[in-house]
Scaffold this active site. Sequence first.
Site, short mmCIF file in Angstrom:
data_model
loop_
_atom_site.label_atom_id
_atom_site.label_comp_id
_atom_site.label_asym_id
_atom_site.label_seq_id
_atom_site.Cartn_x
_atom_site.Cartn_y
_atom_site.Cartn_z
N GLU A 1 -12.12 7.84 23.44
CA GLU A 1 -12.39 6.80 22.52
C GLU A 1 -12.67 7.29 21.08
OE1 GLU A 1 -10.96 4.29 23.07
OE2 GLU A 1 -11.45 3.57 25.34
N HIS B 1 -20.66 3.19 22.83
CA HIS B 1 -19.68 2.42 23.54
C HIS B 1 -19.87 2.82 25.08
CE1 HIS B 1 -15.95 1.17 25.28
NE2 HIS B 1 -15.96 2.35 25.59
N HIS C 1 -19.56 0.64 29.39
CA HIS C 1 -18.75 -0.35 30.12
C HIS C 1 -20.14 -1.16 30.85
CE1 HIS C 1 -14.97 2.47 30.34
NE2 HIS C 1 -15.32 1.91 28.94
N TYR D 1 -31.02 -17.25 20.08
CA TYR D 1 -31.14 -17.06 18.65
C TYR D 1 -31.17 -15.60 18.50
CZ TYR D 1 -35.83 -15.15 19.11
OH TYR D 1 -37.01 -14.45 19.40
N HIS E 1 -12.52 -4.22 29.04
CA HIS E 1 -12.98 -2.83 28.77
C HIS E 1 -14.44 -2.82 28.78
CE1 HIS E 1 -12.21 1.03 26.21
NE2 HIS E 1 -13.24 1.05 26.87
N TYR F 1 -36.90 -8.90 10.26
CA TYR F 1 -37.38 -9.00 11.34
C TYR F 1 -37.74 -7.52 12.14
CZ TYR F 1 -37.16 -9.93 16.68
OH TYR F 1 -37.35 -10.16 17.97
ZN LIG Z 1 -14.53 2.80 27.19
#
Ligand SMILES: [Zn+2]
Length: 238
Positions: free
Chosen positions: A81, A100, A102, A121, A163, A216
């Site tokens: 990726e 990234h 899953h 929120y 994905h 924040y």
């Molecule tokens: Zn992936």
Amino acid sequence: MTTAALPPHDDVNLRQAVIDTAAAMNALGINQGKAGNVSARCDGGFLVTPSGVPYADLEPGDIVFMDLEGRYRGIMVPSSEWRMHLSIYQGRPAAGAVVHTHSTFCTTLACLREPIPAFHYMVAVAGGTRIEVADYATFGTQALSDAMMTALGPRRACLLANHGMIAFGADLRRALDLAVEVETLARQYWHARMMGTPVILGEEEMAEVLRRFATYGRQPKDLPPGTPQALEFPTKLD
Ligand SMILES: [Zn+2]
């Protein structure tokens, strides 16, 4: 972010931090096995986890350097990726790290092609009033990367159809924290949907939440002088 402030690609501490963040994704329960990948910006490009190696077996030398033209240097090939990571570093100057995963609940919603609306929120933590789902494209393709950039828009996280999810932040800690937060929101939204129809906060209220999020989680002493305070602090006694 100025290039001069970035560590070099052979910085062992940054390479180890990429490994530690990848391992933390699984320890925190937001990723399984070898799925998912992590990267951090460095001088001239970014450092990314390699393809197909269990995180427990990774050593700093295994982490792959890529430049901003998509060329790599290292003994292993980068994560499949790598294009999504590259697109974020090319197109989002504020991005210092990308996570990234899953993760189960984000992936569940992504398979249903359901964005996360302002049912809570905290959706604003990703920088907008909802978290979008990128159109489906085959993993590892430029088409997926393009769809992801569209879904991100001005935000720092999105779901990826059929994905998973992706999040970025100024550094590895912030990117990981955001990934955990978005997975938590996905889980809460799923539960709320199981029980009924969640009430969605209006645009006006979410605009106020976003205004307050500008400061924040930061102590007044950490803000530049003159920064308008979005939060109402109690009166200090000492
Ligand atoms: Zn992936």
